[in-house]
Write a protein that holds these residues in place. Structure first.
Motif, PDB file in Angstrom:
ATOM      1  N   ILE A  64      39.119  17.874 -32.841  1.00 44.39           N
ATOM      2  CA  ILE A  64      37.746  17.816 -32.312  1.00 44.39           C
ATOM      3  C   ILE A  64      37.429  16.372 -31.903  1.00 44.39           C
ATOM      4  CG2 ILE A  64      35.304  17.983 -32.976  1.00 44.39           C
ATOM      5  CD1 ILE A  64      36.036  20.302 -34.811  1.00 44.39           C
ATOM      6  N   GLN A  65      36.946  16.213 -30.676  1.00 44.55           N
ATOM      7  CA  GLN A  65      36.535  14.886 -30.204  1.00 44.55           C
ATOM      8  C   GLN A  65      35.024  14.817 -30.330  1.00 44.55           C
ATOM      9  OE1 GLN A  65      38.683  12.736 -28.675  1.00 44.55           O
ATOM     10  NE2 GLN A  65      40.447  14.022 -28.159  1.00 44.55           N
ATOM     11  N   ALA A  66      34.537  14.119 -31.344  1.00 47.03           N
ATOM     12  CA  ALA A  66      33.083  14.009 -31.515  1.00 47.03           C
ATOM     13  C   ALA A  66      32.687  12.536 -31.469  1.00 47.03           C
ATOM     14  CB  ALA A  66      32.671  14.622 -32.853  1.00 47.03           C
ATOM     15  N   ASP A  67      31.633  12.239 -30.726  1.00 49.70           N
ATOM     16  CA  ASP A  67      31.137  10.864 -30.630  1.00 49.70           C
ATOM     17  C   ASP A  67      30.436  10.527 -31.953  1.00 49.70           C
ATOM     18  OD1 ASP A  67      29.632   8.594 -30.244  1.00 49.70           O
ATOM     19  OD2 ASP A  67      29.081   9.094 -28.176  1.00 49.70           O
ATOM     20  N   PRO A  68      30.955   9.490 -32.671  1.00 49.27           N
ATOM     21  CA  PRO A  68      30.359   9.207 -33.986  1.00 49.27           C
ATOM     22  C   PRO A  68      28.890   8.803 -33.911  1.00 49.27           C
ATOM     23  CG  PRO A  68      31.976   7.514 -33.373  1.00 49.27           C
ATOM     24  CD  PRO A  68      32.081   8.603 -32.353  1.00 49.27           C
ATOM     25  N   ASP A  69      28.433   8.378 -32.753  1.00 49.79           N
ATOM     26  CA  ASP A  69      27.051   7.919 -32.633  1.00 49.79           C
ATOM     27  C   ASP A  69      26.053   9.044 -32.393  1.00 49.79           C
ATOM     28  OD1 ASP A  69      26.334   5.441 -33.211  1.00 49.79           O
ATOM     29  OD2 ASP A  69      26.836   4.569 -31.254  1.00 49.79           O
ATOM     30  N   THR A  70      26.523  10.110 -31.754  1.00 50.67           N
ATOM     31  CA  THR A  70      25.555  11.150 -31.349  1.00 50.67           C
ATOM     32  C   THR A  70      25.960  12.568 -31.739  1.00 50.67           C
ATOM     33  OG1 THR A  70      26.697  11.296 -29.221  1.00 50.67           O
ATOM     34  CG2 THR A  70      24.752   9.866 -29.313  1.00 50.67           C
ATOM     35  N   GLU A  71      27.188  12.738 -32.233  1.00 50.98           N
ATOM     36  CA  GLU A  71      27.664  14.113 -32.423  1.00 50.98           C
ATOM     37  C   GLU A  71      28.136  14.412 -33.847  1.00 50.98           C
ATOM     38  OE1 GLU A  71      28.925  15.209 -27.885  1.00 50.98           O
ATOM     39  OE2 GLU A  71      30.480  14.262 -29.105  1.00 50.98           O
ATOM     40  N   ILE A  72      27.835  13.506 -34.767  1.00 48.65           N
ATOM     41  CA  ILE A  72      28.191  13.738 -36.171  1.00 48.65           C
ATOM     42  C   ILE A  72      26.956  13.449 -37.026  1.00 48.65           C
ATOM     43  CG2 ILE A  72      29.576  12.860 -38.122  1.00 48.65           C
ATOM     44  CD1 ILE A  72      31.854  12.405 -36.143  1.00 48.65           C
ATOM     45  N   VAL A  73      26.665  14.344 -37.952  1.00 42.92           N
ATOM     46  CA  VAL A  73      25.549  14.127 -38.881  1.00 42.92           C
ATOM     47  C   VAL A  73      26.094  14.272 -40.303  1.00 42.92           C
ATOM     48  CG1 VAL A  73      23.246  14.874 -39.625  1.00 42.92           C
ATOM     49  CG2 VAL A  73      23.927  15.153 -37.221  1.00 42.92           C
ATOM     50  N   VAL A  74      25.882  13.260 -41.114  1.00 47.52           N
ATOM     51  CA  VAL A  74      26.264  13.325 -42.531  1.00 47.52           C
ATOM     52  C   VAL A  74      25.141  14.056 -43.259  1.00 47.52           C
ATOM     53  CG1 VAL A  74      26.756  11.943 -44.591  1.00 47.52           C
ATOM     54  CG2 VAL A  74      27.617  11.207 -42.357  1.00 47.52           C
ATOM     55  N   THR A  75      25.516  15.017 -44.111  1.00 51.30           N
ATOM     56  CA  THR A  75      24.507  15.895 -44.717  1.00 51.30           C
ATOM     57  C   THR A  75      24.673  15.970 -46.240  1.00 51.30           C
ATOM     58  OG1 THR A  75      25.982  17.769 -44.377  1.00 51.30           O
ATOM     59  CG2 THR A  75      24.352  17.337 -42.646  1.00 51.30           C
ATOM     60  N   GLN A  76      23.689  16.581 -46.876  1.00 48.21           N
ATOM     61  CA  GLN A  76      23.747  16.792 -48.341  1.00 48.21           C
ATOM     62  C   GLN A  76      24.649  17.995 -48.596  1.00 48.21           C
ATOM     63  OE1 GLN A  76      21.808  15.736 -51.169  1.00 48.21           O
ATOM     64  NE2 GLN A  76      20.434  14.282 -50.226  1.00 48.21           N
ATOM     65  N   GLY A  77      25.922  17.744 -48.625  1.00 44.10           N
ATOM     66  CA  GLY A  77      26.881  18.831 -48.775  1.00 44.10           C
ATOM     67  C   GLY A  77      26.895  19.676 -47.513  1.00 44.10           C
ATOM     68  N   SER A  78      27.850  20.577 -47.443  1.00 48.27           N
ATOM     69  CA  SER A  78      27.829  21.468 -46.275  1.00 48.27           C
ATOM     70  C   SER A  78      26.680  22.447 -46.415  1.00 48.27           C
ATOM     71  CB  SER A  78      29.172  22.179 -46.102  1.00 48.27           C
ATOM     72  OG  SER A  78      29.405  23.002 -47.191  1.00 48.27           O
ATOM     73  N   THR A  79      26.168  22.622 -47.634  1.00 54.18           N
ATOM     74  CA  THR A  79      24.963  23.436 -47.821  1.00 54.18           C
ATOM     75  C   THR A  79      23.808  22.832 -47.021  1.00 54.18           C
ATOM     76  OG1 THR A  79      25.711  23.972 -50.054  1.00 54.18           O
ATOM     77  CG2 THR A  79      23.382  24.341 -49.585  1.00 54.18           C
ATOM     78  N   ALA A 227      28.765  18.485 -33.771  1.00 54.28           N
ATOM     79  CA  ALA A 227      28.211  19.380 -32.748  1.00 54.28           C
ATOM     80  C   ALA A 227      27.899  18.551 -31.510  1.00 54.28           C
ATOM     81  CB  ALA A 227      26.930  20.039 -33.275  1.00 54.28           C
ATOM     82  N   PRO A 228      27.808  19.191 -30.355  1.00 56.58           N
ATOM     83  CA  PRO A 228      27.442  18.415 -29.164  1.00 56.58           C
ATOM     84  C   PRO A 228      26.054  17.798 -29.352  1.00 56.58           C
ATOM     85  CG  PRO A 228      27.299  20.772 -28.745  1.00 56.58           C
ATOM     86  CD  PRO A 228      27.956  20.614 -30.067  1.00 56.58           C
ATOM     87  N   ALA A 229      25.823  16.677 -28.677  1.00 53.27           N
ATOM     88  CA  ALA A 229      24.599  15.895 -28.927  1.00 53.27           C
ATOM     89  C   ALA A 229      23.331  16.733 -28.798  1.00 53.27           C
ATOM     90  CB  ALA A 229      24.565  14.706 -27.970  1.00 53.27           C
ATOM     91  N   HIS A 230      23.304  17.695 -27.855  1.00 51.36           N
ATOM     92  CA  HIS A 230      22.053  18.449 -27.674  1.00 51.36           C
ATOM     93  C   HIS A 230      21.745  19.333 -28.885  1.00 51.36           C
ATOM     94  CE1 HIS A 230      24.909  21.546 -26.226  1.00 51.36           C
ATOM     95  NE2 HIS A 230      23.991  22.420 -26.576  1.00 51.36           N
ATOM     96  N   LEU A 231      22.781  19.636 -29.711  1.00 51.62           N
ATOM     97  CA  LEU A 231      22.545  20.379 -30.960  1.00 51.62           C
ATOM     98  C   LEU A 231      22.430  19.406 -32.146  1.00 51.62           C
ATOM     99  CD1 LEU A 231      25.127  23.317 -30.558  1.00 51.62           C
ATOM    100  CD2 LEU A 231      22.722  23.270 -29.871  1.00 51.62           C
ATOM    101  N   ALA A 232      23.283  18.376 -32.140  1.00 50.68           N
ATOM    102  CA  ALA A 232      23.309  17.448 -33.283  1.00 50.68           C
ATOM    103  C   ALA A 232      21.980  16.698 -33.423  1.00 50.68           C
ATOM    104  CB  ALA A 232      24.465  16.464 -33.132  1.00 50.68           C
ATOM    105  N   GLU A 233      21.319  16.409 -32.309  1.00 48.83           N
ATOM    106  CA  GLU A 233      20.083  15.626 -32.398  1.00 48.83           C
ATOM    107  C   GLU A 233      18.981  16.387 -33.141  1.00 48.83           C
ATOM    108  OE1 GLU A 233      18.384  14.250 -28.742  1.00 48.83           O
ATOM    109  OE2 GLU A 233      16.774  13.227 -29.822  1.00 48.83           O
ATOM    110  N   PRO A 234      18.643  17.617 -32.713  1.00 53.11           N
ATOM    111  CA  PRO A 234      17.610  18.331 -33.485  1.00 53.11           C
ATOM    112  C   PRO A 234      18.031  18.631 -34.925  1.00 53.11           C
ATOM    113  CG  PRO A 234      18.518  19.747 -31.744  1.00 53.11           C
ATOM    114  CD  PRO A 234      19.027  18.361 -31.500  1.00 53.11           C
ATOM    115  N   ILE A 235      19.325  18.899 -35.121  1.00 53.04           N
ATOM    116  CA  ILE A 235      19.769  19.150 -36.511  1.00 53.04           C
ATOM    117  C   ILE A 235      19.573  17.878 -37.340  1.00 53.04           C
ATOM    118  CG2 ILE A 235      21.695  19.764 -38.015  1.00 53.04           C
ATOM    119  CD1 ILE A 235      22.967  21.272 -35.641  1.00 53.04           C
ATOM    120  N   GLY A 236      19.903  16.741 -36.748  1.00 53.27           N
ATOM    121  CA  GLY A 236      19.738  15.460 -37.441  1.00 53.27           C
ATOM    122  C   GLY A 236      18.284  15.210 -37.825  1.00 53.27           C
TER     123      GLY A 236
END
Ligand code: PLP
Length: 366
Positions: A64-79, A227-236
């Motif tokens: 998976i090629q994900a941009d660390p700045d806009t396409e990865i969100v660190v979360t409280q567990g996968s939960t 996730a792609p930035a258009h999904l990762a942003e609102p999830i973030g």
């Protein structure tokens, strides 16, 4: 089951808590992180170094090629990744396809968010993905939840199954939320395939993972999503609202460990668990609790009909009383009575615990 197991002094193979020790590389990172004064909130989507380490790992291990700045969100567990994803991207009343057997948190989290789960079972005997059955439920659905390697099924979906599902998601415009937390627990040469790498799927897939299982740190609450930035942003944004950030010192320690551990660690993890699987499945077989031998993750479903009970709940209780081994009744994983002849056991346990459970099974008169 856990309470009763405690009362009877039994061996608890019910809860999915891996009690093998965390790798030293993971533990070593905590104290320096404390001493360095990493006490404050972090960026809502995680510290730079961890997002970069995750981007490297996603590219190396998942393709998976994900941009660390806009396409990865660190979360409280996968939960936390799942909670943030469904609340950010779906609306109350939306239909979400859930494959059975399911992981209970997926179902209950969907319900609490006001979403409507649509159950589609895996094929009864083989536990193969039943694409025709999914197709029949796909009209009007917004999303599908996938879990591979699967808890409790132990399935690792093949490339052909994943490709068929990818095709279906695109034809029915479904969002795919994929829980890949057991990605490194693979047996007999099975390969983990991330849905996001299939043609046309990156744009509509949220890939969730975490280190609870891989590093045996369930209580540290360390997960992530790509996730792609258009999904990762609102999830973030929702992740920020609910959780603010993942504990800062944990982020630093896990970043250290991801950077330090090489492919040998992940290979050994799989090999160790394959050995545990083999030993435990042999013990189950011998005691008449025929296992469905898992391809991945660290759970096994065993046929409990030998115990002569009409429900899985009763069978699990009888097993606990006769053999001193606790498992989870299969009814916890299906919405109808399909789970009544299964008990799920967790074999992600240290050797002493597993040995005791196997000895108990061997000595018991079932
Ligand atoms: C399929 C699955 N997803 C997620 C989790 C929880 O993961 P985390 O500790 O990262 O929240 C579990 C734990 O048992 C699980 O089995």
């Amino acid at each position: 089951m856990t309470q009763r197991c405690h009362e009877l002094g039994g061996v608890n193979l019910g809860q999915g808590i891996c009690d093998t020790p965390p790798p030293p590389e993971v533990l070593a990172g905590i104290e320096p992180a404390v001493r360095a004064g990493h006490n404050a909130y972090t960026r809502y989507d995680g510290i730079d170094r961890l997002r970069q380490a995750l981007a490297g790992k996603l590219q190396r291990d998942n393709g998976i090629q994900a941009d660390p700045d806009t396409e990865i969100v660190v979360t409280q567990g996968s939960t936390g990744a799942f909670v943030a994803t469904i609340n950010a991207l779906l609306n109350p009343g939306d239909r979400v396809i859930l494959l059975e057997p399911y992981y209970g948190y997926h179902l209950n989290t969907l319900k609490v968010a006001g979403l409507e789960p649509v159950f589609v079972p895996l094929e009864r005997d083989t536990m193969a993905l039943d694409v025709a059955a999914i197709e029949a439920q796909a009209v009007g659905a917004r999303a599908i939840v996938l879990n591979t390697p699967g808890n409790p099924s132990g399935r690792v979906f093949s490339r052909a199954e994943t490709a068929a599902l990818a095709d279906l998601c695109q034809r029915h415009d479904l969002l795919c939320i994929t829980d890949e937390i057991y990605e490194y627990f693979l047996f007999d040469g099975h390969r983990h395939i991330s849905m996001a790498t299939l043609p046309g799927m990156w744009e509509r897939t949220v890939t969730m993972g975490g280190y609870s299982k891989t590093f045996s740190i369930t209580g540290w609450r360390m997960g992530y999503l790509a996730a792609p930035a258009h999904l990762a942003e609102p999830i973030g944004l929702v992740n920020d609202l609910y959780y603010v950030c993942t504990p800062s010192i944990v982020q630093h320690a896990v970043a250290d460990a991801i950077e330090q551990l090489n492919a040998d660690f992940y290979r050994q993890l799989a090999a160790d668990h394959q050995l545990r699987r083999d030993r435990f499945c042999t013990a189950l077989e011998r005691s008449g609790l025929t296992p469905r031998v898992p391809e991945g993750a660290y759970y096994v479903l065993a046929d409990c009909r030998v115990l002569g009970q009409s429900t899985a709940q009763a069978a699990a209780m009888v097993l606990l009383e006769r053999a001193g081994v606790a498992g989870v009744p299969g009814s916890a994983f299906w919405h109808d009575d399909s789970g009544e002849h299964w008990i799920r056991f967790c074999f992600g346990k240290d050797d002493a615990t597993l040995d005791q459970a196997m000895q108990n099974l061997e000595q018991a008169q079932l």
